[in-house]
Design an enzyme around this catalytic site. Structure first.
Site, PDB file in Angstrom:
ATOM      1  N   ASP A  85      54.982 -43.247  84.574  1.00 20.88           N
ATOM      2  CA  ASP A  85      54.696 -44.306  83.608  1.00 20.88           C
ATOM      3  C   ASP A  85      53.187 -44.507  83.454  1.00 20.88           C
ATOM      4  O   ASP A  85      52.673 -45.621  83.574  1.00 20.88           O
ATOM      5  CB  ASP A  85      55.373 -45.616  84.018  1.00 20.88           C
ATOM      6  CG  ASP A  85      55.409 -46.643  82.896  1.00 20.88           C
ATOM      7  OD1 ASP A  85      55.371 -46.233  81.708  1.00 20.88           O
ATOM      8  OD2 ASP A  85      55.481 -47.849  83.190  1.00 20.88           O
ATOM      9  N   VAL A  86      52.469 -43.417  83.202  1.00 19.96           N
ATOM     10  CA  VAL A  86      51.018 -43.493  83.007  1.00 19.96           C
ATOM     11  C   VAL A  86      50.768 -44.057  81.610  1.00 19.96           C
ATOM     12  O   VAL A  86      51.126 -43.447  80.602  1.00 19.96           O
ATOM     13  CB  VAL A  86      50.350 -42.112  83.168  1.00 19.96           C
ATOM     14  CG1 VAL A  86      48.859 -42.196  82.882  1.00 19.96           C
ATOM     15  CG2 VAL A  86      50.603 -41.560  84.567  1.00 19.96           C
TER      16      VAL A  86
END
Length: 189
Positions: A85-86
Site C-alpha cells: 500500500d505504497v
C-alpha cells in the site's frame, strides 16, 4: 537517515523487526507536496522546481523500500516483505528532510501470509497490475506504486482514473498511461 516505521501489533515477527525505540517525528505526508503540483499553473512552473523538491523524496523512499524488501529474520533468512500500500499518505517527510515509509498494516512477509494474499489489497489508484488482478505480488509491486507517485509528482495527475475499482483495474491491467512527456513537454529525454 532512512527509516521504515514498523507499527507494533501488525503481525511482524518479534525480532528482528521490532522497533528499538519509538519517537515522534514532526512530519507531513508526501500527499501535501503532490497536492501542490495539481494547481492550474503546473504547465507554467519550471520542472526543475518540482524535481528539486520531490524527486529526492522518491529516491529516499525507494531506498527505504529496498531496505524493507531485503529484511531478514533472526536466522538471516529473507522475509520477502512487501508493503502492498505504497501511497503518498504512507510516505512521511520530516521537517529535517528524513523520509519514513509508514503503515505496514497490510504488508506481507513469508512468515505471515494472510487470507487476502491473492485479493485486491491496497489503495486502488496506486496498485500494480498484479495487485489489480489479485495475483501474487513481489517487491516490484511496491516499486510500481512508487512509480505512480513519481508520475503524479511530475504531471500533477495519477496515470489512471476511473469511477470504480473494476473500471480502474481494467485500465491498470490493459492500458498504457499517457507518456509523461505528452503531459509535460519540458521533461528531459
Amino acid at each position: 537517515d532512512i527509516g521504515v516505521a514498523l507499527t507494533p501489533g501488525t503481525g511482524y515477527p518479534r525480532p528482528p523487526l521490532r522497533p528499538r525505540r519509538v519517537r515522534c517525528v514532526p512530519a507531513v505526508d508526501f500527499r501535501y507536496r503532490l497536492d501542490r503540483t495539481r494547481d492550474p499553473g503546473l504547465d507554467s512552473r519550471p520542472l526543475s522546481g518540482i524535481a528539486l523538491h520531490g524527486t529526492p523524496v522518491i529516491a529516499r523512499a525507494l531506498e527505504g523500500l529496498s531496505h524493507a524488501h531485503k529484511a531478514t529474520d533472526g536466522m538471516g533468512q529473507p522475509l520477502d516483505l512487501i508493503h502492498r500500500d505504497v501511497t503518498p499518505q504512507n510516505i512521511l517527510v520530516s521537517f529535517e528532510g528524513d523520509v519514513k515509509i509508514v503503515d505496514f498494516g497490510v504488508a506481507e512477509h513469508k512468515n505471515k501470509r494472510s487470507d487476502d494474499t491473492f485479493q485486491t489489497v491496497g489503495t486502488p489508484t496506486y496498485m500494480s497490475p498484479e495487485q489489480a488482478k489479485g495475483e501474487e505480488i513481489a517487491g516490484q509491486s511496491d516499486i510500481y506504486s512508487l512509480g505512480v507517485i513519481l508520475y503524479q509528482l511530475l504531471t500533477g495527475n495519477v496515470p489512471f482514473k476511473a469511477p470504480g475499482l473494476a473500471a480502474l483495474s481494467i485500465l491498470i491491467t490493459t492500458k498504457d498511461p499517457k507518456s509523461v512527456r505528452q503531459l509535460r513537454a519540458d521533461i528531459p529525454v
